[in-house]
Write a protein that holds these residues in place. Structure first.
Motif, PDB file in Angstrom:
ATOM      1  N   LYS A   1      30.564   4.001  46.739  1.00 49.81           N
ATOM      2  CA  LYS A   1      29.719   5.068  46.171  1.00 49.81           C
ATOM      3  C   LYS A   1      30.320   5.661  44.893  1.00 49.81           C
ATOM      4  O   LYS A   1      29.613   5.938  43.928  1.00 49.81           O
ATOM      5  CB  LYS A   1      29.516   6.171  47.222  1.00 49.81           C
ATOM      6  CG  LYS A   1      28.428   7.159  46.874  1.00 49.81           C
ATOM      7  CD  LYS A   1      28.257   8.209  47.941  1.00 49.81           C
ATOM      8  CE  LYS A   1      29.310   9.258  47.809  1.00 49.81           C
ATOM      9  NZ  LYS A   1      28.938  10.584  48.312  1.00 49.81           N
TER      10      LYS A   1
ATOM     11  N   ARG B   1      23.326  21.688  39.853  1.00 50.20           N
ATOM     12  CA  ARG B   1      24.192  20.570  39.471  1.00 50.20           C
ATOM     13  C   ARG B   1      24.760  20.912  38.105  1.00 50.20           C
ATOM     14  O   ARG B   1      24.037  21.334  37.225  1.00 50.20           O
ATOM     15  CB  ARG B   1      23.357  19.284  39.421  1.00 50.20           C
ATOM     16  CG  ARG B   1      23.985  18.094  38.786  1.00 50.20           C
ATOM     17  CD  ARG B   1      25.102  17.497  39.583  1.00 50.20           C
ATOM     18  NE  ARG B   1      24.681  16.939  40.855  1.00 50.20           N
ATOM     19  CZ  ARG B   1      25.552  16.433  41.750  1.00 50.20           C
ATOM     20  NH1 ARG B   1      26.850  16.430  41.523  1.00 50.20           N
ATOM     21  NH2 ARG B   1      25.093  15.952  42.895  1.00 50.20           N
TER      22      ARG B   1
ATOM     23  N   GLN C   1      25.781   4.498  48.649  1.00 50.37           N
ATOM     24  CA  GLN C   1      24.927   5.665  48.942  1.00 50.37           C
ATOM     25  C   GLN C   1      24.209   5.489  50.287  1.00 50.37           C
ATOM     26  O   GLN C   1      24.078   6.437  51.055  1.00 50.37           O
ATOM     27  CB  GLN C   1      23.913   5.854  47.796  1.00 50.37           C
ATOM     28  CG  GLN C   1      22.946   7.018  47.964  1.00 50.37           C
ATOM     29  CD  GLN C   1      23.581   8.387  47.693  1.00 50.37           C
ATOM     30  OE1 GLN C   1      24.800   8.511  47.565  1.00 50.37           O
ATOM     31  NE2 GLN C   1      22.771   9.421  47.622  1.00 50.37           N
TER      32      GLN C   1
ATOM     33  N   ASP D   1      20.453  11.678  43.632  1.00 48.39           N
ATOM     34  CA  ASP D   1      21.193  12.212  44.788  1.00 48.39           C
ATOM     35  C   ASP D   1      20.750  13.643  45.127  1.00 48.39           C
ATOM     36  O   ASP D   1      20.777  14.062  46.284  1.00 48.39           O
ATOM     37  CB  ASP D   1      22.699  12.197  44.451  1.00 48.39           C
ATOM     38  CG  ASP D   1      23.576  12.654  45.606  1.00 48.39           C
ATOM     39  OD1 ASP D   1      23.620  11.929  46.624  1.00 48.39           O
ATOM     40  OD2 ASP D   1      24.198  13.730  45.507  1.00 48.39           O
TER      41      ASP D   1
ATOM     42  N   SER E   1      22.387   8.690  38.870  1.00 47.58           N
ATOM     43  CA  SER E   1      22.703   8.719  40.311  1.00 47.58           C
ATOM     44  C   SER E   1      22.747  10.168  40.819  1.00 47.58           C
ATOM     45  O   SER E   1      22.357  10.435  41.956  1.00 47.58           O
ATOM     46  CB  SER E   1      24.018   7.983  40.595  1.00 47.58           C
ATOM     47  OG  SER E   1      25.139   8.801  40.341  1.00 47.58           O
TER      48      SER E   1
ATOM     49  N   ASP F   1      19.915  14.700  48.925  1.00 55.36           N
ATOM     50  CA  ASP F   1      20.691  15.899  49.308  1.00 55.36           C
ATOM     51  C   ASP F   1      19.915  17.211  49.169  1.00 55.36           C
ATOM     52  O   ASP F   1      20.368  18.259  49.622  1.00 55.36           O
ATOM     53  CB  ASP F   1      21.976  15.987  48.467  1.00 55.36           C
ATOM     54  CG  ASP F   1      23.025  15.001  48.947  1.00 55.36           C
ATOM     55  OD1 ASP F   1      22.747  14.280  49.931  1.00 55.36           O
ATOM     56  OD2 ASP F   1      24.109  14.948  48.347  1.00 55.36           O
TER      57      ASP F   1
ATOM     58  N   LYS G   1      28.058  23.522  41.607  1.00 58.11           N
ATOM     59  CA  LYS G   1      27.171  22.945  42.618  1.00 58.11           C
ATOM     60  C   LYS G   1      27.463  23.607  43.959  1.00 58.11           C
ATOM     61  O   LYS G   1      28.507  24.248  44.132  1.00 58.11           O
ATOM     62  CB  LYS G   1      27.343  21.417  42.690  1.00 58.11           C
ATOM     63  CG  LYS G   1      28.739  20.950  43.093  1.00 58.11           C
ATOM     64  CD  LYS G   1      28.864  19.431  43.041  1.00 58.11           C
ATOM     65  CE  LYS G   1      30.270  18.995  43.455  1.00 58.11           C
ATOM     66  NZ  LYS G   1      30.502  17.563  43.328  1.00 58.11           N
TER      67      LYS G   1
HETATM   68  C1  LIG Z   1      22.136   5.575  44.046  1.00 63.03           C
HETATM   69  C2  LIG Z   1      22.603   6.963  44.165  1.00 63.03           C
HETATM   70  C3  LIG Z   1      21.574   8.023  44.234  1.00 63.03           C
HETATM   71  C4  LIG Z   1      23.933   7.206  44.187  1.00 63.03           C
HETATM   72  C5  LIG Z   1      24.598   8.531  44.275  1.00 63.03           C
HETATM   73  C6  LIG Z   1      26.080   8.376  44.058  1.00 63.03           C
HETATM   74  C7  LIG Z   1      26.912   9.623  44.136  1.00 63.03           C
HETATM   75  C8  LIG Z   1      28.329   9.440  43.779  1.00 63.03           C
HETATM   76  C9  LIG Z   1      26.408  10.832  44.496  1.00 63.03           C
HETATM   77  C10 LIG Z   1      27.170  12.089  44.612  1.00 63.03           C
HETATM   78  O1  LIG Z   1      27.907  12.103  45.771  1.00 63.03           O
HETATM   79  P1  LIG Z   1      28.051  13.394  46.678  1.00 63.03           P
HETATM   80  O2  LIG Z   1      26.721  13.771  47.257  1.00 63.03           O
HETATM   81  O3  LIG Z   1      29.174  13.109  47.611  1.00 63.03           O
HETATM   82  O4  LIG Z   1      28.559  14.470  45.625  1.00 63.03           O
HETATM   83  P2  LIG Z   1      27.963  15.858  45.181  1.00 63.03           P
HETATM   84  O5  LIG Z   1      28.624  16.867  46.066  1.00 63.03           O
HETATM   85  O6  LIG Z   1      28.410  16.000  43.749  1.00 63.03           O
HETATM   86  O7  LIG Z   1      26.462  15.802  45.333  1.00 63.03           O
END
Ligand SMILES: CC(C)=CCC/C(C)=C/COP(=O)(O)OP(=O)(O)O
Ligand SMILES: C=C(C)CCOP(=O)(O)OP(=O)(O)O
Length: 294
Positions: free
Chosen positions: A180, A96, A157, A85, A81, A91, A235
């Motif tokens: 999520k 990461r 999501q 993401d 995920s 995003d 991140k």
């Molecule tokens: C099916 C998919 C792709 C699910 C993603 C779920 C998830 C918890 C993403 C991170 O969330 P975030 O964007 O709020 O956190 P971060 O700041 O770590 O990117």
């Protein structure tokens, strides 16, 4: 079982990471796919979800081994995920877990396939575990597909994407996070307790506990997005502000968000007491994750 929380976590991180390596190294698949899957799985991360699953199991039973395949499968789904993401279509992040994102090291198509590979292989890992009986495998696979799929994380999501560039109220925000982030945490707590033979009533209270734990985790994530240290978190920060999404600090202010988090901690602990597992590591882990700085 180690007596203090840090030793406990480190002890299980080593075991979980060893099993991740075992499961992935044995795959006979094209090198770029394997390298890409290994890259993100070995890029660090707190391993919160698999540790919670094992702690939930150990609240009821001894010897973590029966809980290991589900823990590793869960971390595979979580990692898939994050790979997806971070993609440009979502995003569009470059970092990461303190390292370049998967699509920055490999190409975008390989990153998509690495995510797909981790998602689907996670079910195979559970199905192949000789320590689980058929009934347990079906129950766990059913729960994992439900919590990670359109009724769970994937559904959350899309709600999260729809919440960009507009104001959401607190109720909408909780629903997004419940799905999520919360659903995978629910899987961790439920599966550990289920494998440990918790009663139906205990499973119900633990579901309530998991609900609050998911929210605690997310409020803290929102707080860290404003006040955290980018190097520690590994991140980019400030992304919530950029995408104009509602967050707990935006709706309540930082102090209000901290106060709400403390209320969730109290509710989580009460649920643990009702499940009669307040002397387990789940209690310490709740405190720990509510105060995490990465
Ligand atoms: C099916 C998919 C792709 C699910 C993603 C779920 C998830 C918890 C993403 C991170 O969330 P975030 O964007 O709020 O956190 P971060 O700041 O770590 O990117
Ligand atoms: C749900 C969110 C906020 C995504 C990140 O989860 P973690 O903070 O558990 O990420 P890792 O430690 O696994 O990298």
């Amino acid at each position: 079982m180690p007596a203090n929380l840090t030793d406990y976590m480190n002890h299980y991180i080593t075991i979980i990471e060893q099993e991740i390596t075992n499961q992935l190294e044995k795959l006979e698949i094209p090198k770029p796919l394997k390298d890409s899957m290994l890259y993100s799985m070995n890029a660090g991360g707190k391993r919160l979800r698999p540790i919670l699953l094992i702690a939930s199991y150990e609240a009821f039973a001894n010897d973590y081994k029966k809980a290991l395949s589900s823990s590793v499968a869960l971390e595979m789904i979580h990692t898939y995920s994050l790979i997806h993401d971070d993609l440009p279509a979502m995003d569009n992040d470059d970092y990461r877990r303190g390292k370049l994102t998967n699509h920055k090291v490999f190409d975008e198509a390989t990153a998509i396939l690495a995510g797909d590979g981790l998602l689907t292989y996670s079910f195979e890992v559970i199905a192949n575990d000789p320590l689980l009986d058929e009934k347990q495998k079906i129950e766990i696979i059913k729960m994992l597909s439900h919590t990670s799929g359109p009724n769970g994380m994937v559904g959350g999501q899309i709600l999260d994407m729809q919440a960009e560039n507009r104001e959401s109220n607190l109720q909408e925000l909780e629903r997004i996070h419940e799905l999520k982030t919360g659903e995978l945490i629910k899987f961790a707590i439920y599966t550990g307790a289920y494998l440990g033979n918790a009663t139906k009533e205990q499973l119900q209270y633990l579901e309530e506990f998991a609900y609050y734990l998911g929210l605690i985790f997310q409020v803290q994530d929102d707080i860290l997005d404003v006040t955290g240290d980018e190097a520690k978190l590994g991140k980019r920060l400030g992304s919530d502000e950029e995408s104009k999404k509602s967050t707990y600090p935006r709706l309540l202010g930082i102090d209000g968000a901290i106060e709400l988090k403390n209320q969730y901690v109290t509710s989580a602990k009460n649920a643990l007491k009702k499940a009669e597992v307040e002397d387990s590591y789940l209690m310490n882990l709740t405190e720990h994750f509510s105060k995490r700085d990465h």
